[in-house]
Design a protein around this motif. Sequence first.
Motif, PDB file in Angstrom:
ATOM      1  N   ALA A   1      -1.529  -6.128  -3.635  1.00 45.48           N
ATOM      2  CA  ALA A   1      -0.880  -3.944  -3.597  1.00 45.48           C
ATOM      3  C   ALA A   1       0.312  -4.065  -3.600  1.00 45.48           C
ATOM      4  N   ALA A   2       1.185  -5.420  -2.622  1.00 44.65           N
ATOM      5  CA  ALA A   2       2.576  -5.490  -2.436  1.00 44.65           C
ATOM      6  C   ALA A   2       3.336  -5.890  -3.743  1.00 44.65           C
ATOM      7  N   ALA A   3       2.074  -7.030  -5.123  1.00 46.29           N
ATOM      8  CA  ALA A   3       2.796  -7.173  -5.811  1.00 46.29           C
ATOM      9  C   ALA A   3       3.360  -6.241  -7.291  1.00 46.29           C
ATOM     10  N   LEU A   4       3.174  -4.705  -6.617  1.00 45.02           N
ATOM     11  CA  LEU A   4       3.245  -4.176  -7.102  1.00 45.02           C
ATOM     12  C   LEU A   4       3.901  -3.105  -6.933  1.00 45.02           C
ATOM     13  N   ALA A   5       4.033  -2.371  -5.606  1.00 43.09           N
ATOM     14  CA  ALA A   5       4.785  -1.703  -4.554  1.00 43.09           C
ATOM     15  C   ALA A   5       5.165  -1.768  -3.550  1.00 43.09           C
ATOM     16  N   GLU A   6       5.892  -1.251  -3.079  1.00 40.63           N
ATOM     17  CA  GLU A   6       6.112  -1.491  -1.799  1.00 40.63           C
ATOM     18  C   GLU A   6       4.983  -1.212  -0.690  1.00 40.63           C
ATOM     19  N   VAL A   7       4.555  -2.451  -0.059  1.00 43.81           N
ATOM     20  CA  VAL A   7       3.220  -1.794   0.709  1.00 43.81           C
ATOM     21  C   VAL A   7       4.137  -2.253   2.298  1.00 43.81           C
TER      22      VAL A   7
END
Length: 431
Positions: free
Chosen positions: A355-361
């Motif tokens: 998820a962190a590769a796509l968006a700010e988590v």
Amino acid sequence: MKILVVGGGGREHAIVRALARSRHAPELFCAPGNAGIAAEAERLPDVAAEDPGEIVAAAKEHAVDLVVIGPEAPLVQGVVDALEDAGVAAFGPSVAAAKLEGSKAFAKEVMEEAGVPTASHTLLRSPEEALEGLARTSFPAVLKADGLAAGKGVIICGSEAEALEALDVFFTERRFGANMAVVMEEFLEGEELSLLALCDGENVVPLAPAQDYKRIFDEDKGPNTGGMGSYSPVSGFGAAEVEEIVDAVHRPVVAAMAKRGHPFHGVLYAGLMIGPDGPKVLEFNARFGDPETQAVLPRLRSDLVDLCFASREPGGLAGVEAEFSDDWAVTVVLASAGYPASSSKGDPISGLEDAAALAEVTHAGTARDGDETVTAGGRVLNVTGLGATPAEARDRAYDAASRIEFDGMQMRSDVAARAVKRVAAASNQSP
Ligand code: AMP
């Protein structure tokens, strides 16, 4: 430079990230922080955020240059006053100024004095006053606990029967504290907007507008929560509209607080209903909103450290503007099973790296259990997608959120759907 952030939720994680981007490259601490924040700031897990003595001691021990307070409870407990008395710079309002959030009755008094538009209201200080008040009101009516209630102290009553039930919650169950008065308010219709602004006791610098999603289920169904999603900017609220609101709401309130001898420094957050007669205030918060901050701060291009120091100085924000990127940001909150009535702790979370590769988590209620990250609260994670259009930002947020799994995970599926529709409709209309 060393900075201590007080708090341990998604808002504080977003604040830590925005401070880390500063040209001052500060060394960051967070008390108490959470499992995600620990990767980006030194965590002080044993320091109680709401205890002024403990925060002052931690600030001194680590020789920090600035303390940024995230949540409302430390403000209302006097953390800023204690820090400033001890010679430590703090970003946030004093106890006296934070009363704008700490007491809805006080906020109404200041708004009346300052001529700020808000829903008409009656203060109900006892069950007897409440029954009298109900006999004279029309429905729907809105009942609000006077003090802090973590976003859950508002009950919208469609009928007298519902209002009587709500009164039980306030006066018999005392769910929001003993001796808590209730503000009964006219029900307002329209569109909600969150407008946060930095204040230095005199000047007001607006941040980018945002909208949030307070109910637990899609289409605004189910009970209120601390917030299930947000997005920024908001169509129809460009620089000119924002200035108009700040002139009608924030500036008069800041002037009234200064006149009372309690200048407001920090973030003044106005929760607004934009109706047929223009904006009306639903509530004030005396700090960054959660989850609005997770959508607003990733778009901030100005240096947050400089803005915090400027807000602390009387008049320090004169001539200052907060600049934002043209990107859209959409934040989806992932909540644990049972939220908002209860929460589930200790459930393993998977997919965080994907998820962190796509968006700010950003993390809200998480903890470490051996090698695993597990749930540790009601709102667990925030996933913020950025993009050139609301559709792009939203797709990114939901794509990233779909990679994350934990038992009983709840999320709304309609965050920013309204923004996507509006922007698509506007571009279909233009030649
Ligand atoms: P508050 O914590 O006061 O912002 O209230 C929480 C939520 O309750 C708001 O975001 C609105 O959705 C709703 N609400 C509060 N006050 C009113 C009102 N006077 N009329 C309609 N809805 C309201």
